[in-house]
Design an enzyme around this catalytic site. Sequence first.
Site, PDB file in Angstrom:
ATOM      1  N   ALA A 143       5.556   6.987  -6.575  1.00  0.00           N
ATOM      2  CA  ALA A 143       6.475   6.482  -7.604  1.00  0.00           C
ATOM      3  C   ALA A 143       5.836   5.288  -8.288  1.00  0.00           C
ATOM      4  CB  ALA A 143       7.797   6.041  -6.968  1.00  0.00           C
ATOM      5  N   THR A 182      15.332   3.924  -2.641  1.00  0.00           N
ATOM      6  CA  THR A 182      15.537   2.481  -2.565  1.00  0.00           C
ATOM      7  C   THR A 182      17.022   2.115  -2.540  1.00  0.00           C
ATOM      8  OG1 THR A 182      15.254   0.462  -3.879  1.00  0.00           O
ATOM      9  CG2 THR A 182      15.305   2.495  -5.116  1.00  0.00           C
ATOM     10  N   GLU A 204      18.118  -0.097  -4.375  1.00  0.00           N
ATOM     11  CA  GLU A 204      18.436  -0.557  -5.733  1.00  0.00           C
ATOM     12  C   GLU A 204      19.304   0.434  -6.500  1.00  0.00           C
ATOM     13  OE1 GLU A 204      15.448  -2.386  -8.060  1.00  0.00           O
ATOM     14  OE2 GLU A 204      14.489  -3.327  -6.341  1.00  0.00           O
ATOM     15  N   TYR A 256      13.643   0.882 -13.364  1.00  0.00           N
ATOM     16  CA  TYR A 256      13.120   1.397 -12.094  1.00  0.00           C
ATOM     17  C   TYR A 256      14.247   2.000 -11.261  1.00  0.00           C
ATOM     18  CZ  TYR A 256      11.929   1.222  -7.125  1.00  0.00           C
ATOM     19  OH  TYR A 256      11.785   1.536  -5.795  1.00  0.00           O
ATOM     20  N   LYS A 260       4.268  -8.041  -5.967  1.00  0.00           N
ATOM     21  CA  LYS A 260       5.552  -8.202  -5.298  1.00  0.00           C
ATOM     22  C   LYS A 260       5.676  -9.615  -4.728  1.00  0.00           C
ATOM     23  CE  LYS A 260       6.595  -3.641  -5.598  1.00  0.00           C
ATOM     24  NZ  LYS A 260       5.409  -2.948  -6.023  1.00  0.00           N
ATOM     25  N   ASN A 280      15.717 -15.894  -2.096  1.00  0.00           N
ATOM     26  CA  ASN A 280      14.289 -15.953  -2.439  1.00  0.00           C
ATOM     27  C   ASN A 280      13.699 -17.329  -2.160  1.00  0.00           C
ATOM     28  OD1 ASN A 280      14.329 -13.312  -3.306  1.00  0.00           O
ATOM     29  ND2 ASN A 280      14.707 -13.837  -5.450  1.00  0.00           N
ATOM     30  N   ARG A 287      14.371 -13.024 -14.334  1.00  0.00           N
ATOM     31  CA  ARG A 287      14.132 -11.602 -14.684  1.00  0.00           C
ATOM     32  C   ARG A 287      15.350 -11.092 -15.460  1.00  0.00           C
ATOM     33  NH1 ARG A 287      13.382  -7.752  -9.516  1.00  0.00           N
ATOM     34  NH2 ARG A 287      11.190  -8.267  -9.760  1.00  0.00           N
ATOM     35  N   HIS A 323      18.559  -9.360 -13.592  1.00  0.00           N
ATOM     36  CA  HIS A 323      18.155  -9.588 -12.192  1.00  0.00           C
ATOM     37  C   HIS A 323      19.306  -9.290 -11.227  1.00  0.00           C
ATOM     38  CE1 HIS A 323      15.775 -12.603  -9.461  1.00  0.00           C
ATOM     39  NE2 HIS A 323      15.914 -11.412  -8.914  1.00  0.00           N
TER      40      HIS A 323
HETATM   41  P1  NAD Z   1       3.356   1.479  -4.390  1.00  0.00           P
HETATM   42  O1  NAD Z   1       3.515   1.139  -5.828  1.00  0.00           O
HETATM   43  O2  NAD Z   1       2.665   0.508  -3.487  1.00  0.00           O
HETATM   44  O3  NAD Z   1       2.564   2.863  -4.261  1.00  0.00           O
HETATM   45  C1  NAD Z   1       2.883   3.980  -5.039  1.00  0.00           C
HETATM   46  C2  NAD Z   1       1.810   5.041  -4.811  1.00  0.00           C
HETATM   47  O4  NAD Z   1       2.179   6.206  -5.568  1.00  0.00           O
HETATM   48  C3  NAD Z   1       0.416   4.615  -5.301  1.00  0.00           C
HETATM   49  O5  NAD Z   1      -0.573   4.946  -4.348  1.00  0.00           O
HETATM   50  C4  NAD Z   1       0.228   5.426  -6.586  1.00  0.00           C
HETATM   51  O6  NAD Z   1      -1.137   5.743  -6.872  1.00  0.00           O
HETATM   52  C5  NAD Z   1       1.049   6.671  -6.288  1.00  0.00           C
HETATM   53  N1  NAD Z   1       1.506   7.329  -7.521  1.00  0.00           N
HETATM   54  C6  NAD Z   1       2.145   6.750  -8.576  1.00  0.00           C
HETATM   55  N2  NAD Z   1       2.369   7.664  -9.542  1.00  0.00           N
HETATM   56  C7  NAD Z   1       1.892   8.852  -9.071  1.00  0.00           C
HETATM   57  C8  NAD Z   1       1.858  10.162  -9.600  1.00  0.00           C
HETATM   58  N3  NAD Z   1       2.341  10.450 -10.821  1.00  0.00           N
HETATM   59  N4  NAD Z   1       1.322  11.143  -8.841  1.00  0.00           N
HETATM   60  C9  NAD Z   1       0.820  10.873  -7.609  1.00  0.00           C
HETATM   61  N5  NAD Z   1       0.805   9.638  -7.065  1.00  0.00           N
HETATM   62  C10 NAD Z   1       1.340   8.636  -7.800  1.00  0.00           C
HETATM   63  O7  NAD Z   1       4.816   1.826  -3.864  1.00  0.00           O
HETATM   64  P2  NAD Z   1       5.504   1.428  -2.468  1.00  0.00           P
HETATM   65  O8  NAD Z   1       6.005   0.043  -2.562  1.00  0.00           O
HETATM   66  O9  NAD Z   1       4.618   1.843  -1.364  1.00  0.00           O
HETATM   67  O10 NAD Z   1       6.783   2.400  -2.530  1.00  0.00           O
HETATM   68  C11 NAD Z   1       6.688   3.734  -2.072  1.00  0.00           C
HETATM   69  C12 NAD Z   1       8.018   4.424  -2.260  1.00  0.00           C
HETATM   70  O11 NAD Z   1       9.027   3.749  -1.528  1.00  0.00           O
HETATM   71  C13 NAD Z   1       8.500   4.463  -3.709  1.00  0.00           C
HETATM   72  O12 NAD Z   1       9.114   5.711  -3.925  1.00  0.00           O
HETATM   73  C14 NAD Z   1       9.511   3.342  -3.781  1.00  0.00           C
HETATM   74  O13 NAD Z   1      10.491   3.620  -4.766  1.00  0.00           O
HETATM   75  C15 NAD Z   1      10.097   3.369  -2.392  1.00  0.00           C
HETATM   76  N6  NAD Z   1      10.609   2.087  -1.884  1.00  0.00           N
HETATM   77  C16 NAD Z   1       9.838   0.963  -1.932  1.00  0.00           C
HETATM   78  C17 NAD Z   1      10.325  -0.227  -1.379  1.00  0.00           C
HETATM   79  C18 NAD Z   1       9.495  -1.491  -1.377  1.00  0.00           C
HETATM   80  O14 NAD Z   1      10.013  -2.550  -0.982  1.00  0.00           O
HETATM   81  N7  NAD Z   1       8.238  -1.466  -1.768  1.00  0.00           N
HETATM   82  C19 NAD Z   1      11.602  -0.244  -0.803  1.00  0.00           C
HETATM   83  C20 NAD Z   1      12.370   0.929  -0.811  1.00  0.00           C
HETATM   84  C21 NAD Z   1      11.853   2.098  -1.328  1.00  0.00           C
HETATM   85  O1  DAU Z   2      15.104  -3.269  -2.649  1.00  0.00           O
HETATM   86  C1  DAU Z   2      14.032  -2.373  -2.610  1.00  0.00           C
HETATM   87  C2  DAU Z   2      13.098  -2.649  -3.737  1.00  0.00           C
HETATM   88  O2  DAU Z   2      12.438  -3.883  -3.441  1.00  0.00           O
HETATM   89  C3  DAU Z   2      12.074  -1.542  -3.956  1.00  0.00           C
HETATM   90  O3  DAU Z   2      12.733  -0.364  -4.326  1.00  0.00           O
HETATM   91  C4  DAU Z   2      11.049  -1.929  -5.014  1.00  0.00           C
HETATM   92  O4  DAU Z   2      10.047  -0.925  -5.109  1.00  0.00           O
HETATM   93  C5  DAU Z   2      10.407  -3.243  -4.619  1.00  0.00           C
HETATM   94  O5  DAU Z   2       9.515  -3.669  -5.633  1.00  0.00           O
HETATM   95  C6  DAU Z   2      11.471  -4.308  -4.370  1.00  0.00           C
HETATM   96  O6  DAU Z   2      12.126  -4.703  -5.617  1.00  0.00           O
HETATM   97  P1  DAU Z   2      12.436  -6.250  -5.965  1.00  0.00           P
HETATM   98  O7  DAU Z   2      12.601  -6.391  -7.404  1.00  0.00           O
HETATM   99  O8  DAU Z   2      13.524  -6.770  -5.065  1.00  0.00           O
HETATM  100  O9  DAU Z   2      11.048  -6.886  -5.439  1.00  0.00           O
HETATM  101  P2  DAU Z   2      10.101  -8.040  -6.018  1.00  0.00           P
HETATM  102  O10 DAU Z   2       9.073  -8.324  -4.964  1.00  0.00           O
HETATM  103  O11 DAU Z   2       9.622  -7.753  -7.384  1.00  0.00           O
HETATM  104  O12 DAU Z   2      11.091  -9.298  -6.105  1.00  0.00           O
HETATM  105  C7  DAU Z   2      11.793  -9.761  -4.968  1.00  0.00           C
HETATM  106  C8  DAU Z   2      12.688 -10.898  -5.424  1.00  0.00           C
HETATM  107  O13 DAU Z   2      11.854 -12.033  -5.766  1.00  0.00           O
HETATM  108  C9  DAU Z   2      13.498 -10.587  -6.666  1.00  0.00           C
HETATM  109  O14 DAU Z   2      14.779 -11.198  -6.552  1.00  0.00           O
HETATM  110  C10 DAU Z   2      12.700 -11.222  -7.796  1.00  0.00           C
HETATM  111  C11 DAU Z   2      12.048 -12.422  -7.138  1.00  0.00           C
HETATM  112  N1  DAU Z   2      10.717 -12.825  -7.650  1.00  0.00           N
HETATM  113  C12 DAU Z   2       9.748 -11.873  -7.757  1.00  0.00           C
HETATM  114  C13 DAU Z   2       8.490 -12.204  -8.225  1.00  0.00           C
HETATM  115  C14 DAU Z   2       7.416 -11.156  -8.379  1.00  0.00           C
HETATM  116  C15 DAU Z   2      10.472 -14.159  -7.954  1.00  0.00           C
HETATM  117  O15 DAU Z   2      11.356 -15.025  -7.822  1.00  0.00           O
HETATM  118  N2  DAU Z   2       9.225 -14.496  -8.409  1.00  0.00           N
HETATM  119  C16 DAU Z   2       8.227 -13.565  -8.570  1.00  0.00           C
HETATM  120  O16 DAU Z   2       7.107 -13.950  -9.031  1.00  0.00           O
END
Ligand code: NAD
Ligand code: DAU
Length: 356
Positions: free
Chosen positions: A86, A137, A139, A163, A202, A262, A295, A298
Site C-alpha cells: 500500500a 488500519t 484510521e 489515505y 513516520k 505525540n 496537518r 489531523h
Molecule cells: P510501507 O510504506 O513501509 O511499505 C509498503 C510496501 O508496499 C513497500 O515495500 C512498497 O514498495 C510496496 N508497494 C507499494 N505500492 C505497491 C504496488 N503498487 N505493488 C506492489 N508493492 C507495492 O508500509 P507499512 O507501514 O509497512 O504498512 C504496510 C501495510 O500495513 C499497509 O497496508 C498499511 O496500510 C498497513 N498499516 C500500517 C500501519 C503503520 O503504522 N505503519 C498501521 C496499520 C496498518
Molecule cells: O494508525 C495507523 C496508521 O498510523 C497507519 O495506518 C499509517 O500507515 C501510519 O503512517 C500511521 O499514521 P499516522 O498519521 O498516525 O502516523 P505518522 O507517523 O505520520 O504520525 C503520527 C502522529 O505524529 C500524527 O498525529 C502526526 C504527528 N507527527 C508526524 C510527523 C511525521 C508530528 O507531530 N510530526 C511529524 O513530523
Amino acid sequence: MSGIGTVLVTGGAGFIGSAVIRHLVGDVGVRVINVDALTYAASPSSLAEVDASPLYSFKHADIRNREALADILERHRPDAIMHLAAESHVDRSIDGPDDFISTNITGTYTLLEAARGYWSGLGAGDRSRFRFHHISTDEVFGSLATGDPAFTEETPYAPRSPYAASKAASDHLVRAWHETWDLPVVLSNCSNNYGPNQFPEKLIPLMIIKGLAGEPFPVYGSGENVRDWLHVEDHARALWQILTRGRTGESYNVGGGSELRNIDVVTGICRLLDEFAPAADGASHLERIEFVTDRPGHDFRYAIDCAKLENELGWSPRESFESGLRRTVAWYIENRDWWQAILETRYAGGRLGTRG
Ligand code: NAD
Ligand code: DAU
C-alpha cells in the site's frame, strides 16, 4: 494445524511486511513469496536475514498488474495471501492522492481478482484451506475525542484523510469479494506501528534521525494528538495468528494498549537521545522541540479495543512501549547505514502534507 505452508506476502519490502516475513521464515518456518513493486518506501535490505533462506523468494511486481499476479500465483501456488502492499503515509496522501487511489484501491481490486481466479481453480481441500488476509488500519474508523470509547470491530467507518479513505475502500472491496464469491478472507485493522526498519517519514524514526542530526523536532499543532502504539514484532505475531486461526469473513482489531500524546512520545525520544547520544554542548534534546503548523484534517485520537483478538486467539502484545522505544532508538543509532541510504536518495526529512 493451519495447513498453511506457503504464503504470498505483498509489500514485503516495507516496514511491516519485512517484519512479517522475518517472523514467517525465521520463527514459523513457512515458505514466503514476497511480491513488491519496490517503491520509494521499500528497503530490500530489511530482509537481509532471510534473503539466503530456501524458504524465501522475491518477485518484483506491481499489485496493479493482473497478469503478473496470475503468473506468480500459478507458479508458486500459495495456501494464503497476506496483503500489505500500500501507499501508507498520510502526509503524502495530502500532497498527492493519486498513488493512494491507484495502489490501495485499484491494486487491492486487481489482487482480489487474481486471487479469486487462482482460488476458484484449486481442488476442494485446497480451496477450503485458502485465506486472503487484508492488512488494514484503525484510521478507517476516523477520529476520537478524549474519553470516547476505543474502536471496536463494530465501529462505523468514518475515514478522514485520502489515505484512510483509500484503505476503507479496500476493506469494503475485500468484504464484497467474500460476500459475493465466498472468497475466504480475514481482515485486521491495526494502530500505529513502530520499531526497526520504519521509513523515516513516520513520527518515531523521523524524530530519532532529526535528533541525531542536531535538527529541531517538528511536532504538529499542539502535540496533544493521541496515537496507540504497537511494536511491529507484536503486530507480525498477531497477523500470523489471525491468518491461521481467525474466523473467515471476520475482522480483528490489533492495538498496543499504549495510548500516548505525540508530545509525550517526542519527549521520550529526547530523553533516550540525551542518554545514548548526548549533545556535545551538554544541552538537552528537549530544547529543540518545535511546534509547527498542524496537518490538515489531523485526526485527534486513535484508540483500539482488541478484546476480540485477545479473547478468541489468545494474542497480547509482549513489548511495553517504554522498552520498545528504547530498543528502537538504539536500533537507529546502530543502523545508520540503513537510514542514511534513504536520506541520500529518497527522502531527506523535509516537511510533507501541508496542503501547499
Ligand atoms: P510501507 O510504506 O513501509 O511499505 C509498503 C510496501 O508496499 C513497500 O515495500 C512498497 O514498495 C510496496 N508497494 C507499494 N505500492 C505497491 C504496488 N503498487 N505493488 C506492489 N508493492 C507495492 O508500509 P507499512 O507501514 O509497512 O504498512 C504496510 C501495510 O500495513 C499497509 O497496508 C498499511 O496500510 C498497513 N498499516 C500500517 C500501519 C503503520 O503504522 N505503519 C498501521 C496499520 C496498518
Ligand atoms: O494508525 C495507523 C496508521 O498510523 C497507519 O495506518 C499509517 O500507515 C501510519 O503512517 C500511521 O499514521 P499516522 O498519521 O498516525 O502516523 P505518522 O507517523 O505520520 O504520525 C503520527 C502522529 O505524529 C500524527 O498525529 C502526526 C504527528 N507527527 C508526524 C510527523 C511525521 C508530528 O507531530 N510530526 C511529524 O513530523
